[in-house]
Design a protein around this motif. Structure first.
Motif, short mmCIF file in Angstrom:
data_model
loop_
_atom_site.label_atom_id
_atom_site.label_comp_id
_atom_site.label_asym_id
_atom_site.label_seq_id
_atom_site.Cartn_x
_atom_site.Cartn_y
_atom_site.Cartn_z
N ASP A 14 0.81 -1.32 -0.18
CA ASP A 14 -0.10 0.13 -0.07
C ASP A 14 0.91 1.20 -0.06
O ASP A 14 0.78 2.15 1.03
CB ASP A 14 -0.80 0.15 1.37
N ASP A 24 -7.52 8.47 -10.83
CA ASP A 24 -8.39 7.69 -10.60
C ASP A 24 -8.70 6.79 -12.25
O ASP A 24 -9.90 5.83 -12.13
CB ASP A 24 -9.62 7.94 -10.00
N TYR A 68 -2.96 0.95 -10.05
CA TYR A 68 -3.45 2.08 -9.09
C TYR A 68 -2.85 2.07 -7.61
O TYR A 68 -2.64 2.96 -7.04
CB TYR A 68 -5.01 1.85 -9.12
N ARG A 115 -3.62 3.88 -0.60
CA ARG A 115 -5.02 3.99 -1.39
C ARG A 115 -5.80 2.69 -1.26
O ARG A 115 -7.08 2.63 -1.21
CB ARG A 115 -4.71 3.96 -2.88
N ALA A 131 -7.28 1.69 1.47
CA ALA A 131 -8.80 2.05 2.24
C ALA A 131 -9.68 2.39 1.40
O ALA A 131 -10.97 1.98 1.58
CB ALA A 131 -8.32 3.03 3.46
N LYS A 132 -9.46 3.00 0.39
CA LYS A 132 -10.58 3.54 -0.50
C LYS A 132 -11.06 2.46 -1.43
O LYS A 132 -12.17 2.68 -2.01
CB LYS A 132 -9.90 5.02 -1.39
N VAL A 133 -10.54 1.40 -1.74
CA VAL A 133 -10.82 0.44 -2.54
C VAL A 133 -10.87 -0.87 -2.01
O VAL A 133 -10.70 -2.01 -2.51
CB VAL A 133 -9.66 0.32 -3.98
N GLN A 134 -11.59 -0.99 -0.89
CA GLN A 134 -11.84 -2.16 -0.22
C GLN A 134 -12.75 -3.06 -0.98
O GLN A 134 -12.66 -4.44 -0.85
CB GLN A 134 -12.29 -2.01 1.40
#
Length: 360
Positions: A171, A329, A316, A175, A177-180
């Motif tokens: 990580d 994004d 990403y 990022r 946490a945003k795409v769990q």
């Protein structure tokens, strides 16, 4: 334009050169159209950042194109239009390295051909799939072990999953946490990633010569009949699985959306276009593929789409270091689009089964 003209000195056999101009829309190599007394040719500077084993790559292309040319000749086809050729340098080498270390090659130009960036109708998609099916048929008797793996483990989906998990754990950009939700989607498909790999390891699927970039813009069509002539852009030709080539055609063609669609409600997998791809591919490759290979075609579509989505998501998480982006994004939207397509394939999974699987 000075560097391309200097490189062409290695091909004095082409005669006097009248014009060298940028050509095509490729994103990897620099491509030029060469016009002169000896006719028209394609000159390319190979991207050695992407393709580091240029000698292996060029040997692959030579072996495959010579084999296809002979197959075309035996079938009574037009070898000048139905098979591309590598034009060696005057010293016999397949490519020229200039003083700066750049690698250049010259390929035949297929007269009377067109290259589409997007299918206009179902027939265009059929011709695309048929062209790659013909590629499989023409190389059905070719020993894939003779080829160099120019991009090691390119379609090794289990390895792509490992790369993804490593990116999640590291990580580096903060990022994850945003795409769990996306991370969980991939993890739910961990077992699927091994499906084709394990079949090949058990000897149920043969290694074949595969193109590995089976998009419409890698097919040349006859400008008069709009029938497929030959496939181009052979840099990624390697040993692989027929389902991978079929699957990437479906991933590219059997939907109605942009690859980086931001609004997932606009993303639709279209089963009728899947069938168009299947009919086109099998119309040419059906006679050389095993029954097992035909049965797993739908797995090729699902796993090539899933793998591509994993690669976008991995990039990403790592900070967009591989795929070029034009906006923040964009790689995340690319990943989400692939995952939506996978979900929609799964929603009609039984309907995508081959006739044999359905008992017909």
């Amino acid at each position: 334009m000075e560097k391309p003209k200097l490189a062409l000195r290695a091909w004095g056999k082409l005669g006097s050169i009248e014009r060298v101009s940028p050509f095509g829309s490729g994103h990897i190599n620099d491509t030029y159209l060469v016009e002169g007394a000896g006719g028209r040719y394609i000159l390319q500077r190979i991207n050695t950042n992407t393709f580091q084993d240029v000698d292996g790559l060029m040997q692959n292309i030579r072996l495959v194109t010579e084999f296809i040319t002979e197959q075309t000749r035996q079938a009574g086809g037009d070898v000048g239009r139905e098979s591309m050729r590598v034009i060696p340098c005057d010293d016999g080498r397949l490519c020229h390295r200039d003083e700066e270390g750049s690698c250049w090659r010259v390929l035949s130009y297929i007269e009377g051909s067109v290259c589409l960036q997007k299918a206009r109708n179902e027939q265009d998609l059929f011709e695309c799939a048929a062209a790659f099916g013909r590629f499989q048929r023409q190389l059905g008797a070719f020993d894939a072990s003779r080829l160099t793996e120019t991009i090691p483990r390119f379609h090794d989906t289990p390895k792509r999953y490992q790369d993804f998990e490593r990116a999640v754990q590291q990580d580096t950009m903060g990022r994850a946490a945003k795409v769990q939700r996306e991370i969980e989607f991939v993890r739910q498909h961990k077992a699927d990633c091994r499906y084709l790999f394990d079949l090949q390891q058990r000897g149920e699927l043969p290694l074949r010569v595969t193109h590995n970039d089976t998009k419409l813009n890698n097919v040349l069509l006859d400008e008069r009949t709009m029938k497929g002539l030959c496939v181009i852009d052979l840099d990624t030709v390697m040993p692989g699985l027929s389902a991978h080539d079929f699957g990437d055609t479906v991933r590219f063609g059997a939907n109605d959306c942009r690859e980086d669609e931001e609004d997932q409600s606009k993303v639709h997998f279209l089963p009728q276009l899947y069938r168009v791809c299947e009919r086109g591919f099998l119309s040419q490759a059906g006679e050389v593929l095993t029954a097992r290979e035909k049965e797993v075609l739908r797995w090729g579509a699902k796993l090539m789409t899933l793998e591509c989505g994993m690669r976008f998501l991995t990039d990403y998480l790592q900070g967009d270091v591989y795929f070029k982006i034009a906006r923040p994004d964009q790689n995340l939207d690319r990943a989400r689009t692939q995952f939506t397509l996978v979900q929609q394939m799964e929603a009609c999974w039984d309907a995508l089964a081959s006739q044999k699987e359905n008992g017909r």
